[in-house]
Design a protein around this motif. Structure first.
Motif, PDB file in Angstrom:
ATOM      1  N   UNK A  47       0.834  -1.203   0.000  1.00 42.90           N
ATOM      2  CA  UNK A  47       0.000   0.000   0.000  1.00 42.90           C
ATOM      3  C   UNK A  47       0.867   1.250   0.000  1.00 42.90           C
ATOM      4  N   UNK A  48       2.020   1.194   0.648  1.00 39.53           N
ATOM      5  CA  UNK A  48       2.928   2.339   0.639  1.00 39.53           C
ATOM      6  C   UNK A  48       3.482   2.576  -0.764  1.00 39.53           C
ATOM      7  N   UNK A  49       3.780   1.504  -1.494  1.00 42.14           N
ATOM      8  CA  UNK A  49       4.257   1.649  -2.865  1.00 42.14           C
ATOM      9  C   UNK A  49       3.159   2.171  -3.781  1.00 42.14           C
ATOM     10  N   UNK A  50       1.924   1.708  -3.584  1.00 38.97           N
ATOM     11  CA  UNK A  50       0.805   2.196  -4.404  1.00 38.97           C
ATOM     12  C   UNK A  50       0.584   3.680  -4.143  1.00 38.97           C
ATOM     13  N   UNK A  51       0.641   4.097  -2.884  1.00 34.77           N
ATOM     14  CA  UNK A  51       0.471   5.516  -2.564  1.00 34.77           C
ATOM     15  C   UNK A  51       1.592   6.362  -3.150  1.00 34.77           C
ATOM     16  N   UNK A  52       2.758   5.757  -3.358  1.00 32.97           N
ATOM     17  CA  UNK A  52       3.867   6.463  -3.997  1.00 32.97           C
ATOM     18  C   UNK A  52       3.755   6.419  -5.520  1.00 32.97           C
TER      19      UNK A  52
ATOM     20  N   UNK B  61       6.049  -2.241  -7.326  1.00 34.44           N
ATOM     21  CA  UNK B  61       7.481  -2.219  -7.038  1.00 34.44           C
ATOM     22  C   UNK B  61       7.725  -2.337  -5.540  1.00 34.44           C
ATOM     23  N   UNK B  62       8.821  -3.001  -5.151  1.00 29.05           N
ATOM     24  CA  UNK B  62       9.141  -3.097  -3.717  1.00 29.05           C
ATOM     25  C   UNK B  62       9.323  -1.704  -3.114  1.00 29.05           C
ATOM     26  N   UNK B  63       8.873  -1.554  -1.884  1.00 24.18           N
ATOM     27  CA  UNK B  63       8.950  -0.277  -1.180  1.00 24.18           C
ATOM     28  C   UNK B  63      10.411   0.045  -0.888  1.00 24.18           C
ATOM     29  N   UNK B  64      10.814   1.274  -1.201  1.00 21.83           N
ATOM     30  CA  UNK B  64      12.212   1.672  -1.087  1.00 21.83           C
ATOM     31  C   UNK B  64      12.727   1.541   0.344  1.00 21.83           C
ATOM     32  N   UNK B  65      11.903   1.909   1.333  1.00 20.38           N
ATOM     33  CA  UNK B  65      12.329   1.881   2.718  1.00 20.38           C
ATOM     34  C   UNK B  65      11.981   0.570   3.414  1.00 20.38           C
ATOM     35  N   UNK B  66      11.453  -0.394   2.653  1.00 22.14           N
ATOM     36  CA  UNK B  66      11.109  -1.682   3.246  1.00 22.14           C
ATOM     37  C   UNK B  66      12.362  -2.478   3.580  1.00 22.14           C
TER      38      UNK B  66
ATOM     39  N   UNK C 219      13.434  -6.490   5.477  1.00 22.53           N
ATOM     40  CA  UNK C 219      13.255  -7.904   5.185  1.00 22.53           C
ATOM     41  C   UNK C 219      11.788  -8.247   4.937  1.00 22.53           C
ATOM     42  N   UNK C 220      10.862  -7.398   5.364  1.00 23.50           N
ATOM     43  CA  UNK C 220       9.437  -7.683   5.207  1.00 23.50           C
ATOM     44  C   UNK C 220       8.859  -7.135   3.903  1.00 23.50           C
ATOM     45  N   UNK C 221       9.710  -6.769   2.945  1.00 23.43           N
ATOM     46  CA  UNK C 221       9.237  -6.252   1.674  1.00 23.43           C
ATOM     47  C   UNK C 221       8.481  -7.336   0.909  1.00 23.43           C
ATOM     48  N   UNK C 222       7.596  -6.930   0.033  1.00 28.38           N
ATOM     49  CA  UNK C 222       6.717  -7.849  -0.689  1.00 28.38           C
ATOM     50  C   UNK C 222       7.306  -8.293  -2.023  1.00 28.38           C
ATOM     51  N   UNK C 223       6.711  -9.336  -2.585  1.00 26.61           N
ATOM     52  CA  UNK C 223       7.061  -9.805  -3.924  1.00 26.61           C
ATOM     53  C   UNK C 223       6.339  -8.919  -4.936  1.00 26.61           C
ATOM     54  N   UNK C 224       7.018  -8.495  -5.992  1.00 21.93           N
ATOM     55  CA  UNK C 224       6.472  -7.496  -6.906  1.00 21.93           C
ATOM     56  C   UNK C 224       5.258  -7.991  -7.703  1.00 21.93           C
ATOM     57  N   UNK C 225       5.281  -9.212  -8.201  1.00 17.10           N
ATOM     58  CA  UNK C 225       4.217  -9.681  -9.089  1.00 17.10           C
ATOM     59  C   UNK C 225       3.424 -10.835  -8.500  1.00 17.10           C
ATOM     60  N   UNK C 226       3.082 -10.761  -7.238  1.00 18.61           N
ATOM     61  CA  UNK C 226       2.313 -11.845  -6.655  1.00 18.61           C
ATOM     62  C   UNK C 226       0.838 -11.707  -7.035  1.00 18.61           C
TER      63      UNK C 226
END
Length: 159
Positions: A42-47, A72-77, A79-86
């Motif tokens: 959601x942070x990446x979508x808001x960006x 796209x993976x969140x820049x400030x994420x 180890x808990x960053x998400x997979x881009x195309x899930x």
């Protein structure tokens, strides 16, 4: 969709569109669905770091899923960053899913996402459309209409 809903969407600062979908498909019906996202998504979508190119919806065991959407993976994420195309779950009512399921059994019909936006409560929503694929001559006609509109705008600009 009524005019008030469209006005709210136009005011939303985040609008990620699938421009290719309107060229490839005839839209028959549109629905708005919620989308299940993790914290970094959601942070990446808001960006504005998302893309709907080559994404589509599928129905599996009575649930609607969005496949191929790239966030796209969140820049400030960390180890808990998400997979881009899930594959992400869409939130719709059962009767809407059943109606769409019967419609896409017809040959040439599919469901594609056309717009991702943030609603006035801060939640990510996606507009999906039941579509029928365009033929080659329909695509040429669409390009011709688009070019004619541009020429008219250029001519009006000079006067």
């Amino acid at each position: 969709m009524n005019k008030d809903e469209l006005a709210l969407r136009k005011k939303s600062p985040i609008q990620i569109r699938n421009k290719k979908a309107s060229f490839e498909y005839h839209f028959i019906d549109t629905l708005t669905a919620g989308i299940v996202l993790t914290g970094t998504e959601i942070k990446s979508v808001r960006a504005g770091k998302a893309s709907l190119v080559d994404s589509y919806c599928l129905i599996n065991k009575g649930e609607m899923w969005l496949s191929g959407m790239n966030i796209s993976p969140y820049f400030y994420g960390s180890y808990s960053n998400h997979e881009a195309k899930r594959t992400r779950k869409l939130l719709l009512r059962k009767r809407e899913i059943k109606r769409l399921e019967t419609e896409i059994k017809n040959p040439g019909y599919t469901i594609v996402p056309i717009l991702v936006f943030i609603d006035d409560h801060g939640r990510a929503k996606v507009d999906i459309a039941l579509c029928r694929g365009k033929k080659e001559y329909d695509k040429r006609q669409t390009l011709k209409e688009k070019e004619d509109r541009r020429e008219m705008e250029r001519a009006m600009k000079h006067y």
